[in-house]
Design a protein around this motif. Structure first.
Motif, mmCIF file in Angstrom:
data_model
loop_
_atom_site.group_PDB
_atom_site.id
_atom_site.type_symbol
_atom_site.label_atom_id
_atom_site.label_comp_id
_atom_site.label_asym_id
_atom_site.label_seq_id
_atom_site.Cartn_x
_atom_site.Cartn_y
_atom_site.Cartn_z
ATOM 1 N N LEU A 184 -50.076 96.674 8.731
ATOM 2 C CA LEU A 184 -50.242 95.619 8.323
ATOM 3 C C LEU A 184 -49.906 94.263 8.679
ATOM 4 C CD1 LEU A 184 -49.988 96.848 4.634
ATOM 5 C CD2 LEU A 184 -52.178 96.513 6.065
ATOM 6 N N GLY A 185 -50.623 93.242 8.897
ATOM 7 C CA GLY A 185 -50.134 91.977 9.419
ATOM 8 C C GLY A 185 -51.020 91.273 10.274
ATOM 9 N N THR A 186 -50.857 90.089 10.840
ATOM 10 C CA THR A 186 -51.650 89.436 11.460
ATOM 11 C C THR A 186 -51.306 89.528 13.184
ATOM 12 O OG1 THR A 186 -52.359 88.058 9.776
ATOM 13 C CG2 THR A 186 -52.976 87.284 11.934
ATOM 14 N N PRO A 187 -51.956 90.023 13.978
ATOM 15 C CA PRO A 187 -51.747 90.540 15.168
ATOM 16 C C PRO A 187 -51.123 89.303 16.107
ATOM 17 C CG PRO A 187 -53.615 91.675 14.893
ATOM 18 C CD PRO A 187 -53.340 90.860 13.675
ATOM 19 N N TYR A 188 -51.879 88.170 15.927
ATOM 20 C CA TYR A 188 -51.192 86.872 16.448
ATOM 21 C C TYR A 188 -49.945 86.565 16.121
ATOM 22 C CZ TYR A 188 -56.281 86.314 17.819
ATOM 23 O OH TYR A 188 -57.768 86.389 18.649
ATOM 24 N N TYR A 189 -49.549 86.825 15.218
ATOM 25 C CA TYR A 189 -48.105 86.464 14.513
ATOM 26 C C TYR A 189 -47.221 87.506 14.216
ATOM 27 C CZ TYR A 189 -51.196 82.468 13.718
ATOM 28 O OH TYR A 189 -51.793 81.320 14.088
ATOM 29 N N MET A 190 -47.457 88.784 14.669
ATOM 30 C CA MET A 190 -46.804 90.075 14.297
ATOM 31 C C MET A 190 -45.570 90.014 15.293
ATOM 32 S SD MET A 190 -48.463 93.674 14.194
ATOM 33 C CE MET A 190 -49.702 93.275 12.820
ATOM 34 N N SER A 191 -44.560 90.535 14.777
ATOM 35 C CA SER A 191 -43.380 90.978 15.519
ATOM 36 C C SER A 191 -43.442 92.326 16.360
ATOM 37 C CB SER A 191 -42.126 91.067 14.660
ATOM 38 O OG SER A 191 -42.065 92.295 13.951
ATOM 39 N N PRO A 192 -42.845 92.451 17.578
ATOM 40 C CA PRO A 192 -42.881 93.578 18.403
ATOM 41 C C PRO A 192 -42.664 94.969 17.736
ATOM 42 C CG PRO A 192 -41.698 91.756 19.492
ATOM 43 C CD PRO A 192 -41.916 91.299 18.170
ATOM 44 N N GLU A 193 -41.493 94.829 16.569
ATOM 45 C CA GLU A 193 -41.339 96.166 16.090
ATOM 46 C C GLU A 193 -42.451 96.546 14.932
ATOM 47 O OE1 GLU A 193 -38.977 92.282 14.050
ATOM 48 O OE2 GLU A 193 -39.451 93.302 15.954
ATOM 49 N N GLN A 194 -42.901 95.422 14.372
ATOM 50 C CA GLN A 194 -44.103 95.549 13.507
ATOM 51 C C GLN A 194 -45.274 96.194 14.098
ATOM 52 O OE1 GLN A 194 -44.693 92.002 11.611
ATOM 53 N NE2 GLN A 194 -46.278 92.836 9.774
ATOM 54 N N ALA A 195 -45.643 95.736 15.246
ATOM 55 C CA ALA A 195 -46.737 96.326 16.123
ATOM 56 C C ALA A 195 -46.483 97.469 16.484
ATOM 57 C CB ALA A 195 -47.114 95.195 17.171
ATOM 58 N N MET A 196 -45.161 98.062 16.759
ATOM 59 C CA MET A 196 -44.915 99.398 17.158
ATOM 60 C C MET A 196 -44.592 100.248 16.079
ATOM 61 S SD MET A 196 -42.782 98.899 20.700
ATOM 62 C CE MET A 196 -41.258 97.849 19.958
ATOM 63 N N GLY A 197 -44.877 99.735 14.892
ATOM 64 C CA GLY A 197 -44.400 100.798 13.634
ATOM 65 C C GLY A 197 -43.050 100.947 13.396
ATOM 66 N N GLN A 198 -42.142 100.299 13.931
ATOM 67 C CA GLN A 198 -40.729 100.693 13.901
ATOM 68 C C GLN A 198 -39.875 99.807 12.671
ATOM 69 O OE1 GLN A 198 -38.954 98.804 17.739
ATOM 70 N NE2 GLN A 198 -39.724 100.579 18.861
ATOM 71 N N PRO A 199 -38.981 100.141 12.277
ATOM 72 C CA PRO A 199 -38.381 99.525 11.014
ATOM 73 C C PRO A 199 -38.360 98.115 11.068
ATOM 74 C CG PRO A 199 -36.977 101.517 11.779
ATOM 75 C CD PRO A 199 -38.076 101.259 12.881
ATOM 76 N N ILE A 200 -38.612 97.459 10.063
ATOM 77 C CA ILE A 200 -38.730 95.921 9.892
ATOM 78 C C ILE A 200 -37.705 95.558 8.781
ATOM 79 C CG2 ILE A 200 -41.103 95.966 10.436
ATOM 80 C CD1 ILE A 200 -41.473 95.120 7.547
ATOM 81 N N ASP A 201 -37.081 94.309 9.129
ATOM 82 C CA ASP A 201 -36.166 93.389 8.141
ATOM 83 C C ASP A 201 -36.444 92.014 8.315
ATOM 84 O OD1 ASP A 201 -35.305 92.638 10.481
ATOM 85 O OD2 ASP A 201 -33.556 94.390 10.592
ATOM 86 N N ALA A 202 -35.567 91.415 7.501
ATOM 87 C CA ALA A 202 -35.786 89.746 7.818
ATOM 88 C C ALA A 202 -36.025 89.152 8.894
ATOM 89 C CB ALA A 202 -34.307 89.337 7.214
ATOM 90 N N ARG A 203 -35.517 89.817 10.199
ATOM 91 C CA ARG A 203 -35.876 89.232 11.468
ATOM 92 C C ARG A 203 -37.319 89.567 11.739
ATOM 93 N NH1 ARG A 203 -31.179 92.690 14.246
ATOM 94 N NH2 ARG A 203 -32.183 94.293 12.962
ATOM 95 N N THR A 204 -38.056 90.338 11.047
ATOM 96 C CA THR A 204 -39.637 90.344 11.396
ATOM 97 C C THR A 204 -40.133 89.155 10.920
ATOM 98 O OG1 THR A 204 -39.502 92.701 11.295
ATOM 99 C CG2 THR A 204 -41.455 91.677 10.871
ATOM 100 N N ASP A 205 -39.848 88.483 9.734
ATOM 101 C CA ASP A 205 -40.376 87.344 9.125
ATOM 102 C C ASP A 205 -40.052 86.150 10.173
ATOM 103 O OD1 ASP A 205 -41.682 88.804 7.274
ATOM 104 O OD2 ASP A 205 -40.317 88.351 5.709
ATOM 105 N N ILE A 206 -38.745 86.088 10.798
ATOM 106 C CA ILE A 206 -38.222 85.055 11.239
ATOM 107 C C ILE A 206 -38.988 85.050 12.685
ATOM 108 C CG2 ILE A 206 -36.200 84.204 12.831
ATOM 109 C CD1 ILE A 206 -34.443 85.244 10.643
ATOM 110 N N TYR A 207 -39.384 86.160 13.141
ATOM 111 C CA TYR A 207 -40.343 86.218 14.323
ATOM 112 C C TYR A 207 -41.558 85.594 14.184
ATOM 113 C CZ TYR A 207 -42.739 87.922 18.474
ATOM 114 O OH TYR A 207 -43.565 88.024 19.716
ATOM 115 N N SER A 208 -42.152 85.822 13.039
ATOM 116 C CA SER A 208 -43.583 85.373 12.666
ATOM 117 C C SER A 208 -43.535 83.986 12.407
ATOM 118 C CB SER A 208 -44.020 86.231 11.515
ATOM 119 O OG SER A 208 -44.279 87.639 11.748
#
Length: 432
Positions: free
Chosen positions: A172-196
């Motif tokens: 889930l998410g939009t690829p153009y703004y998606m964090s690397p860990e989100q794209a790879m299915g790794q654990p996400i946290d606050a830093r995921t939103d900061i990347y986007s």
């Protein structure tokens, strides 16, 4: 003759006006007569269980968070047994989404910093409630004419880590703004939103998405592997704003701001002219200067050549407050009596000769022995590739006088050694 479409009914809410619609549902503005205020009503038209669950999750998530930068929810109406579509009644905010604004052109750095700060404040509140948005992008941030910001669409927010892989359709998410860990299915946290949010800032500043490809999977792979392009390749921008965005978009989570508090601190460290909180000072670095275009016939001002001055002029121009660690050169001269001026004049003349020799070596000898200085053409100079630094980065740092250029960049005037030099003005035309 086709029948007129009946206006939707939303209980006690009156005068519904559609604001927009998509594949999942529609958004209306309506009036709450009991409180005499506008409300926004988000209707779900997809009745599949997974969409209904996501719809309810958004209402539950929003109900947990109370913050000026997050749309407030008032109630959710509808159940599985109801024949009518479920809907959420929420705060009505009169503004424009950032994806609509960016279509009109890039945004000034100060406005982008203001948007980042308000969004970071809202995300900080969400993160404190263990909510990760996961879909921060221009379309999910609205800005009012007065500058107020609202975060929208918590429909795919998560209260726990994602467990999907890169190729799964349920990432889930939009690829153009998606964090690397989100794209790879790794654990996400606050830093995921900061990347986007950082990728969003890049888009607002440059008018371009940093990573684009033909397929979503390719874009996601670029998020993981491809370095972030420099903002300065697209637009002039203060280097401090560039540094904040680049840190937000670091590939490794450990290299980013670790939380929204750190991000806000970094934004506040910027001067007020850039949307920060610091007072302007004389040492505040301005935006990268725009180099004016010179006419083809304009000639480059010649380098000032040290002129031989008289002994009297040189003596009178010396500062009176010399550092105590330096020897007093007047004492040996005093011992020579009438020959004092002769000694001083001879010493100064020797210094001028040394300077002229050094200048000739630098100008005619090409690269110095320690590879610290390279020749550049006197006119029409061009920026070299590695190991020379980016011309824009050098310009951003405040000038050209101490630049390092490759001798291979010398295309014009290389036959005439008199047309090369090592110092030049930022007002000169740039080629390349």
């Amino acid at each position: 003759m086709p029948e007129a479409q009946t206006a939707p009914s939303f209980g006690r809410y009156r005068d519904a006006v559609m604001l927009g619609a998509g594949g999942m549902g529609a958004v209306y503005r309506a009036v709450d007569p009991s409180l005499d205020r506008f409300v926004a009503i988000k209707v779900l038209t997809q009745r599949e269980p997974k969409y209904i669950e996501r719809f309810r999750r958004e209402a539950q998530v929003l109900a947990k968070i109370m913050h000026p930068s997050i749309i407030q929810i008032y109630e959710i109406v509808g159940s599985d047994e109801d024949e009518s579509d479920p809907y959420i009644v929420m705060e009505y905010f009169e503004g424009k989404p950032l994806d609509a604004l960016i279509k009109k052109g890039t945004l000034p750095a100060a406005q982008v910093v203001n948007i980042l700060r308000q969004t970071a404040e809202g995300l900080k509140k969400a993160h404190a409630n263990n909510v990760i948005h996961r879909d921060i992008k221009p379309a999910n941030i609205m800005v009012a004419d007065g500058g107020d910001v609202k975060i929208l669409d918590f429909g795919i927010a998560k209260l726990r880590d994602a467990k999907k892989d890169l190729t799964g359709n349920t990432v889930l998410g939009t690829p153009y703004y998606m964090s690397p860990e989100q794209a790879m299915g790794q654990p996400i946290d606050a830093r995921t939103d900061i990347y986007s949010l950082g990728i969003t800032a890049f888009h607002l500043l440059t008018g371009k998405k940093p990573f684009e490809a033909k397929s979503k999977v390719d874009v996601m792979l670029m998020q993981v592997k491809t370095p972030l392009p420099s903002i300065l390749e697209f637009v002039p921008c203060d280097v401090r704003v560039v540094q904040v965005v680049e840190k937000m978009c670091a590939k490794k989570q450990s290299d980013r701001y670790q939380n929204c508090d750190e991000l806000i601190e970094g934004l506040d460290a910027l001067p007020r002219s850039l949307g920060g909180r610091q007072k302007e000072t004389e040492t505040t670095q301005p935006d990268m200067p725009k180099v004016p275009k010179a006419s083809p016939k304009a000639s480059t001002p010649p380098i000032a050549t040290p002129a031989r001055a008289s002994a009297k002029d040189r003596t009178s121009s010396r500062p009176s407050n010399r550092p105590s660690s330096r020897p007093d050169v007047r004492k040996p001269a005093a011992l020579l009596g009438g020959n004092r001026l002769v000694v001083i004049g001879a010493s100064a003349g020797l210094a001028v000769v040394v300077i002229v020799i050094l200048a000739a070596v630098l100008l005619r000898g090409g690269k110095s022995a320690n590879s610290g200085t390279w020749r550049v053409p006197s006119r029409g100079w061009v920026a070299a590739g590695p190991p020379a630094p980016s011309l824009k980065m050098v310009q951003q740092a405040g000038g050209y006088g101490n630049c390092v250029f490759s001798s291979k960049a010398l295309e014009r005037g290389k036959e005439d050694e008199g047309t090369v030099r090592n110092t030049f003005s930022y007002t000169e035309p740039i080629y390349g």
